[in-house]
Write a protein that holds these residues in place. Structure first.
Motif, PDB file in Angstrom:
ATOM      1  N   PRO A   1     -20.642 -47.428  24.809  1.00 36.20           N
ATOM      2  CA  PRO A   1     -20.668 -47.517  26.078  1.00 36.20           C
ATOM      3  C   PRO A   1     -20.167 -46.380  26.858  1.00 36.20           C
ATOM      4  O   PRO A   1     -20.529 -46.335  28.152  1.00 36.20           O
ATOM      5  CB  PRO A   1     -19.836 -48.808  26.133  1.00 36.20           C
ATOM      6  CG  PRO A   1     -18.864 -48.854  25.205  1.00 36.20           C
ATOM      7  CD  PRO A   1     -19.818 -48.350  23.990  1.00 36.20           C
ATOM      8  N   ASP A   2     -19.815 -45.376  26.154  1.00 34.10           N
ATOM      9  CA  ASP A   2     -19.189 -43.980  26.949  1.00 34.10           C
ATOM     10  C   ASP A   2     -20.508 -43.137  27.305  1.00 34.10           C
ATOM     11  O   ASP A   2     -20.285 -42.252  28.111  1.00 34.10           O
ATOM     12  CB  ASP A   2     -18.235 -43.445  26.050  1.00 34.10           C
ATOM     13  CG  ASP A   2     -18.634 -43.159  24.652  1.00 34.10           C
ATOM     14  OD1 ASP A   2     -19.330 -43.937  23.924  1.00 34.10           O
ATOM     15  OD2 ASP A   2     -18.708 -41.786  24.362  1.00 34.10           O
ATOM     16  N   LEU A   3     -21.588 -43.460  26.670  1.00 36.62           N
ATOM     17  CA  LEU A   3     -22.816 -42.674  26.914  1.00 36.62           C
ATOM     18  C   LEU A   3     -23.586 -42.792  28.351  1.00 36.62           C
ATOM     19  O   LEU A   3     -23.582 -44.070  28.744  1.00 36.62           O
ATOM     20  CB  LEU A   3     -23.722 -42.775  25.626  1.00 36.62           C
ATOM     21  CG  LEU A   3     -23.279 -42.289  24.292  1.00 36.62           C
ATOM     22  CD1 LEU A   3     -24.422 -42.381  23.490  1.00 36.62           C
ATOM     23  CD2 LEU A   3     -22.662 -41.026  24.485  1.00 36.62           C
ATOM     24  N   THR A   4     -24.135 -41.906  28.776  1.00 43.23           N
ATOM     25  CA  THR A   4     -24.849 -42.250  30.201  1.00 43.23           C
ATOM     26  C   THR A   4     -26.356 -42.498  29.732  1.00 43.23           C
ATOM     27  O   THR A   4     -26.673 -42.616  28.551  1.00 43.23           O
ATOM     28  CB  THR A   4     -25.177 -40.791  30.745  1.00 43.23           C
ATOM     29  OG1 THR A   4     -25.791 -39.989  29.932  1.00 43.23           O
ATOM     30  CG2 THR A   4     -23.672 -40.244  31.243  1.00 43.23           C
ATOM     31  N   ASP A   5     -26.926 -43.077  30.588  1.00 41.64           N
ATOM     32  CA  ASP A   5     -28.295 -43.331  30.311  1.00 41.64           C
ATOM     33  C   ASP A   5     -29.335 -42.164  29.820  1.00 41.64           C
ATOM     34  O   ASP A   5     -29.951 -42.250  28.730  1.00 41.64           O
ATOM     35  CB  ASP A   5     -28.992 -43.983  31.348  1.00 41.64           C
ATOM     36  CG  ASP A   5     -28.803 -45.221  32.051  1.00 41.64           C
ATOM     37  OD1 ASP A   5     -27.714 -45.981  31.267  1.00 41.64           O
ATOM     38  OD2 ASP A   5     -29.041 -45.612  33.222  1.00 41.64           O
ATOM     39  N   GLU A   6     -29.033 -40.849  30.187  1.00 42.17           N
ATOM     40  CA  GLU A   6     -29.677 -39.829  29.696  1.00 42.17           C
ATOM     41  C   GLU A   6     -29.158 -39.595  28.256  1.00 42.17           C
ATOM     42  O   GLU A   6     -30.120 -39.169  27.406  1.00 42.17           O
ATOM     43  CB  GLU A   6     -29.536 -38.507  30.435  1.00 42.17           C
ATOM     44  CG  GLU A   6     -30.083 -38.711  31.752  1.00 42.17           C
ATOM     45  CD  GLU A   6     -29.230 -39.511  32.761  1.00 42.17           C
ATOM     46  OE1 GLU A   6     -28.203 -39.907  32.619  1.00 42.17           O
ATOM     47  OE2 GLU A   6     -30.127 -40.253  33.870  1.00 42.17           O
ATOM     48  N   GLN A   7     -28.073 -39.523  28.101  1.00 38.05           N
ATOM     49  CA  GLN A   7     -27.529 -39.500  26.531  1.00 38.05           C
ATOM     50  C   GLN A   7     -28.123 -40.528  25.591  1.00 38.05           C
ATOM     51  O   GLN A   7     -28.518 -40.172  24.628  1.00 38.05           O
ATOM     52  CB  GLN A   7     -26.001 -39.631  26.509  1.00 38.05           C
ATOM     53  CG  GLN A   7     -25.397 -38.060  27.031  1.00 38.05           C
ATOM     54  CD  GLN A   7     -23.752 -38.350  27.334  1.00 38.05           C
ATOM     55  OE1 GLN A   7     -23.251 -39.414  27.706  1.00 38.05           O
ATOM     56  NE2 GLN A   7     -23.236 -37.096  26.989  1.00 38.05           N
ATOM     57  N   ALA A   8     -28.061 -41.777  26.062  1.00 35.35           N
ATOM     58  CA  ALA A   8     -28.442 -42.965  24.931  1.00 35.35           C
ATOM     59  C   ALA A   8     -30.059 -42.515  24.961  1.00 35.35           C
ATOM     60  O   ALA A   8     -30.605 -43.008  23.900  1.00 35.35           O
ATOM     61  CB  ALA A   8     -28.214 -44.131  26.079  1.00 35.35           C
ATOM     62  N   TRP A   9     -30.953 -42.161  25.990  1.00 32.02           N
ATOM     63  CA  TRP A   9     -32.147 -41.906  25.636  1.00 32.02           C
ATOM     64  C   TRP A   9     -32.379 -40.843  24.858  1.00 32.02           C
ATOM     65  O   TRP A   9     -33.234 -40.754  23.782  1.00 32.02           O
ATOM     66  CB  TRP A   9     -32.968 -41.617  27.059  1.00 32.02           C
ATOM     67  CG  TRP A   9     -34.332 -41.103  26.823  1.00 32.02           C
ATOM     68  CD1 TRP A   9     -34.822 -39.890  27.289  1.00 32.02           C
ATOM     69  CD2 TRP A   9     -35.348 -41.634  26.435  1.00 32.02           C
ATOM     70  NE1 TRP A   9     -36.216 -39.802  26.894  1.00 32.02           N
ATOM     71  CE2 TRP A   9     -36.569 -40.965  26.223  1.00 32.02           C
ATOM     72  CE3 TRP A   9     -35.438 -43.084  25.679  1.00 32.02           C
ATOM     73  CZ2 TRP A   9     -37.718 -41.632  25.788  1.00 32.02           C
ATOM     74  CZ3 TRP A   9     -36.692 -43.532  25.088  1.00 32.02           C
ATOM     75  CH2 TRP A   9     -38.024 -42.794  25.250  1.00 32.02           C
ATOM     76  N   GLU A  10     -31.540 -39.809  24.902  1.00 27.09           N
ATOM     77  CA  GLU A  10     -31.551 -38.587  23.998  1.00 27.09           C
ATOM     78  C   GLU A  10     -31.374 -39.132  22.332  1.00 27.09           C
ATOM     79  O   GLU A  10     -31.929 -38.742  21.557  1.00 27.09           O
ATOM     80  CB  GLU A  10     -30.539 -37.416  24.179  1.00 27.09           C
ATOM     81  CG  GLU A  10     -30.609 -36.345  23.322  1.00 27.09           C
ATOM     82  CD  GLU A  10     -29.999 -35.293  23.971  1.00 27.09           C
ATOM     83  OE1 GLU A  10     -29.521 -34.277  23.160  1.00 27.09           O
ATOM     84  OE2 GLU A  10     -29.415 -35.171  25.127  1.00 27.09           O
ATOM     85  N   VAL A  11     -30.578 -40.169  22.198  1.00 27.76           N
ATOM     86  CA  VAL A  11     -30.381 -40.723  20.960  1.00 27.76           C
ATOM     87  C   VAL A  11     -31.498 -41.298  20.501  1.00 27.76           C
ATOM     88  O   VAL A  11     -31.874 -41.053  19.392  1.00 27.76           O
ATOM     89  CB  VAL A  11     -29.104 -41.526  21.067  1.00 27.76           C
ATOM     90  CG1 VAL A  11     -29.008 -42.654  19.693  1.00 27.76           C
ATOM     91  CG2 VAL A  11     -27.586 -40.877  21.252  1.00 27.76           C
ATOM     92  N   LEU A  12     -32.122 -42.233  21.304  1.00 30.55           N
ATOM     93  CA  LEU A  12     -33.377 -42.824  21.029  1.00 30.55           C
ATOM     94  C   LEU A  12     -34.335 -41.743  20.449  1.00 30.55           C
ATOM     95  O   LEU A  12     -35.120 -42.159  19.682  1.00 30.55           O
ATOM     96  CB  LEU A  12     -33.715 -43.751  21.967  1.00 30.55           C
ATOM     97  CG  LEU A  12     -33.073 -44.965  22.308  1.00 30.55           C
ATOM     98  CD1 LEU A  12     -33.577 -45.842  23.327  1.00 30.55           C
ATOM     99  CD2 LEU A  12     -32.964 -45.713  20.961  1.00 30.55           C
ATOM    100  N   GLU A  13     -34.518 -40.700  21.199  1.00 30.26           N
ATOM    101  CA  GLU A  13     -35.646 -39.576  20.908  1.00 30.26           C
ATOM    102  C   GLU A  13     -35.395 -38.886  19.747  1.00 30.26           C
ATOM    103  O   GLU A  13     -36.250 -38.840  18.800  1.00 30.26           O
ATOM    104  CB  GLU A  13     -35.606 -38.788  22.035  1.00 30.26           C
ATOM    105  CG  GLU A  13     -36.205 -39.088  23.335  1.00 30.26           C
ATOM    106  CD  GLU A  13     -36.441 -38.089  24.583  1.00 30.26           C
ATOM    107  OE1 GLU A  13     -37.282 -38.033  24.946  1.00 30.26           O
ATOM    108  OE2 GLU A  13     -35.303 -37.645  24.683  1.00 30.26           O
ATOM    109  N   GLN A  14     -34.121 -38.810  19.340  1.00 30.05           N
ATOM    110  CA  GLN A  14     -33.761 -38.263  18.053  1.00 30.05           C
ATOM    111  C   GLN A  14     -33.879 -39.034  16.808  1.00 30.05           C
ATOM    112  O   GLN A  14     -34.335 -38.647  15.914  1.00 30.05           O
ATOM    113  CB  GLN A  14     -32.098 -37.856  18.193  1.00 30.05           C
ATOM    114  CG  GLN A  14     -31.798 -37.011  16.906  1.00 30.05           C
ATOM    115  CD  GLN A  14     -32.234 -35.532  16.731  1.00 30.05           C
ATOM    116  OE1 GLN A  14     -32.934 -34.997  17.425  1.00 30.05           O
ATOM    117  NE2 GLN A  14     -32.230 -35.227  15.566  1.00 30.05           N
ATOM    118  N   VAL A  15     -33.604 -40.403  17.001  1.00 24.31           N
ATOM    119  CA  VAL A  15     -33.635 -41.359  16.104  1.00 24.31           C
ATOM    120  C   VAL A  15     -35.272 -41.702  15.920  1.00 24.31           C
ATOM    121  O   VAL A  15     -35.696 -41.529  14.679  1.00 24.31           O
ATOM    122  CB  VAL A  15     -33.234 -42.789  16.511  1.00 24.31           C
ATOM    123  CG1 VAL A  15     -33.759 -43.905  15.682  1.00 24.31           C
ATOM    124  CG2 VAL A  15     -31.677 -42.665  16.484  1.00 24.31           C
ATOM    125  N   GLY A  16     -36.170 -41.470  16.943  1.00 25.84           N
ATOM    126  CA  GLY A  16     -37.383 -41.605  16.874  1.00 25.84           C
ATOM    127  C   GLY A  16     -38.184 -40.490  15.873  1.00 25.84           C
ATOM    128  O   GLY A  16     -38.962 -40.528  15.169  1.00 25.84           O
TER     129      GLY A  16
END
Length: 93
Positions: free
Chosen positions: A46-61
């Motif tokens: 929950p400490d991540l911003t929307d942009e950081q969370a999106w970066e995580v999803l992009e990396q996972v993909g």
């Protein structure tokens, strides 16, 4: 998915219906997909911003292993790698 007539002709405003539309398009091509959202990432970090969370999803993909798929552990591991949790400092008395 070689049908070039799959371009969107309308914009879906309601994000809840996005999954349904994606699933319908995939079914048309006899395909499936698991859909992950930034809210899933933020649920474990929950400490991540929307942009950081999106970066995580992009990396996972980009890096996921088809034999293991994407799961909560994958999201958490990538989030921790990209954005290490701050270490807490104890007060010295």
């Amino acid at each position: 998915m070689n049908d070039t007539n799959d371009t969107a002709t309308t914009i879906c405003i309601d994000p809840i219906n996005v999954n349904r539309h994606v699933c319908e398009l995939l079914a048309k091509h006899q395909s499936i997909a698991a859909i992950w959202h930034i809210d899933d990432v933020k649920g474990i970090r929950p400490d991540l911003t929307d942009e950081q969370a999106w970066e995580v999803l992009e990396q996972v993909g980009d890096i996921h292993d088809a034999e293991w798929g994407i799961n909560w552990t994958t999201l958490e591991t990538v989030a921790d790698d990209l954005f290490p949790k701050p270490t807490s400092r104890r007060r010295q008395s």
